[in-house]
Write a protein that holds these residues in place. Structure first.
Motif, PDB file in Angstrom:
ATOM      1  N   SER A 124       0.837  -1.214   0.000  1.00  0.00           N
ATOM      2  CA  SER A 124       0.000   0.000   0.000  1.00  0.00           C
ATOM      3  C   SER A 124       0.865   1.255   0.000  1.00  0.00           C
ATOM      4  O   SER A 124       0.454   2.299  -0.507  1.00  0.00           O
ATOM      5  CB  SER A 124      -0.894   0.046   1.237  1.00  0.00           C
ATOM      6  OG  SER A 124      -1.663  -1.111   1.331  1.00  0.00           O
ATOM      7  N   VAL A 130      -6.435   1.182   1.458  1.00  0.00           N
ATOM      8  CA  VAL A 130      -6.359   0.262   0.310  1.00  0.00           C
ATOM      9  C   VAL A 130      -7.063  -1.064   0.635  1.00  0.00           C
ATOM     10  O   VAL A 130      -7.701  -1.671  -0.229  1.00  0.00           O
ATOM     11  CB  VAL A 130      -4.882   0.019  -0.091  1.00  0.00           C
ATOM     12  CG1 VAL A 130      -4.770  -0.995  -1.205  1.00  0.00           C
ATOM     13  CG2 VAL A 130      -4.253   1.321  -0.531  1.00  0.00           C
ATOM     14  N   SER A 257       5.115  -0.450   5.438  1.00  0.00           N
ATOM     15  CA  SER A 257       4.135  -1.180   4.646  1.00  0.00           C
ATOM     16  C   SER A 257       4.808  -2.328   3.882  1.00  0.00           C
ATOM     17  O   SER A 257       4.285  -3.445   3.807  1.00  0.00           O
ATOM     18  CB  SER A 257       3.433  -0.178   3.725  1.00  0.00           C
ATOM     19  OG  SER A 257       3.129  -0.724   2.497  1.00  0.00           O
TER      20      SER A 257
END
Ligand SMILES: NC(=O)c1ccc[n+]([C@@H]2O[C@H](COP(=O)([O-])OP(=O)(O)OC[C@H]3O[C@@H](n4cnc5c(N)ncnc54)[C@H](O)[C@@H]3O)[C@@H](O)[C@H]2O)c1
Length: 273
Positions: A124, A130, A257
């Motif tokens: 993401s 997302v 992430s």
């Protein structure tokens, strides 16, 4: 259990942080199989700073791919498509950080991955929302909007601003600099390219995803606000990004992430969509 062999392409801010994470935090489940940078001095420097065998600094992308099971691209949007195709053709998995470079060719990468029994991972990055967008996209989505707020001075040097003669130092209240489809936004505001690309790929594509760019004197951080209107839910996700404490060139969340995706690959339980 055999350790996953991970190679890194691009030894800048993100690549260095991920290499350190793999070496320290994933040491029981993964091993660094190679570091490659177009600037050989950077891969050599990173290898040295992590006290790795200096043979890990690979002399070519091909060399790195052969030694790895998973390759992480954190190099450049100009190169990410080519790197991904090379990796997939060799039957290795790829994680792509320069999402903007592959947003127009996802079907090609998907076909290559299937043909070679490999996988493509796109974290993401520096935005939230997302996960819910992916779920909502299985129903019907009416609208997706990304609004980015940045301090006016962070737009200095942007061609779009120069061409319109906008004096950034005189902006004293929120000013919308751009409003239009993601497909156009990424041309004018390449700094926004990765978040816009991830959002477009997870949702309704770059022609339908709308992007608004706001110069806001009140903000110090880069803020991304995602608004999704769908038959399943209306979603608002706001991310106020903080710079990476060790690598202030990049946002902390983008690095974390990628680390979270790596952990997900290695673990048997998956949480979230
Ligand atoms: N998905 C997201 O949210 C997100 C967030 C931040 C950055 N990014 C992207 O991730 C990538 C890396 O970011 P960074 O901050 O680490 O950049 P950086 O400039 O610090 O490092 C990039 C490194 O890649 C190397 N490089 C460039 N082209 C190469 C090529 N063709 N082959 C091998 N090495 C190459 C450079 O020499 C440099 O060392 C960028 O494309 C950036 O746009 C994505």
């Amino acid at each position: 259990m055999k350790k996953l062999k991970i190679g890194i392409v691009g030894c800048g801010a993100i690549g260095s942080s991920l290499a350190k994470f793999i070496k320290k935090d994933l040491r029981n489940r993964a091993v660094l199989s190679g570091l490659y940078d177009i600037d050989g001095a950077k891969s050599a420097k990173l290898s040295k700073s992590l006290s790795l065998n200096n043979r890990l600094a690979a002399g070519s992308l091909k060399h790195l791919v052969l030694r790895s099971q998973l390759v992480i691209e954190c190099a450049s949007g100009h190169a990410s498509r080519n790197i991904a195709e090379t990796v997939l053709r060799s039957g290795r998995d790829i994680m792509i950080m320069s999402a903007g470079g592959v947003s127009g060719c996802l079907p090609v990468l998907s076909r290559l991955a299937k043909k070679n029994n490999a996988r493509v991972y796109i974290p993401s990055g520096a935005i939230s929302g997302v996960d819910a967008l992916k779920a909502a996209a299985l129903g019907k989505i009416k609208r997706v909007t990304l609004t980015t707020y940045k301090n006016p001075l962070s737009f200095s040097g942007v061609q779009f601003i120069k061409e319109r003669g906008i004096d950034l130092s005189r902006i004293n209240k929120d000013k919308v600099l751009f409003c239009g489809p993601a497909a156009h936004a990424v041309k004018y505001f390449p700094q926004n390219i990765n978040v816009a690309a991830v959002l477009s790929m997870a949702g309704i594509g770059a022609d339908k995803t709308m992007v608004k760019i706001v110069a806001s004197p009140a903000v110090k951080k880069n803020i991304h606000e995602v608004r999704v209107e769908s038959v399943a839910a209306d979603i608002t996700a706001r991310t106020e990004n903080i710079l990476h404490p060790e690598n202030p060139k990049t946002s902390y969340l983008a690095v974390l992430s990628a680390e979270a995706v790596l952990k997900q690959i290695l673990e048997s339980v998956r949480i979230g969509t």
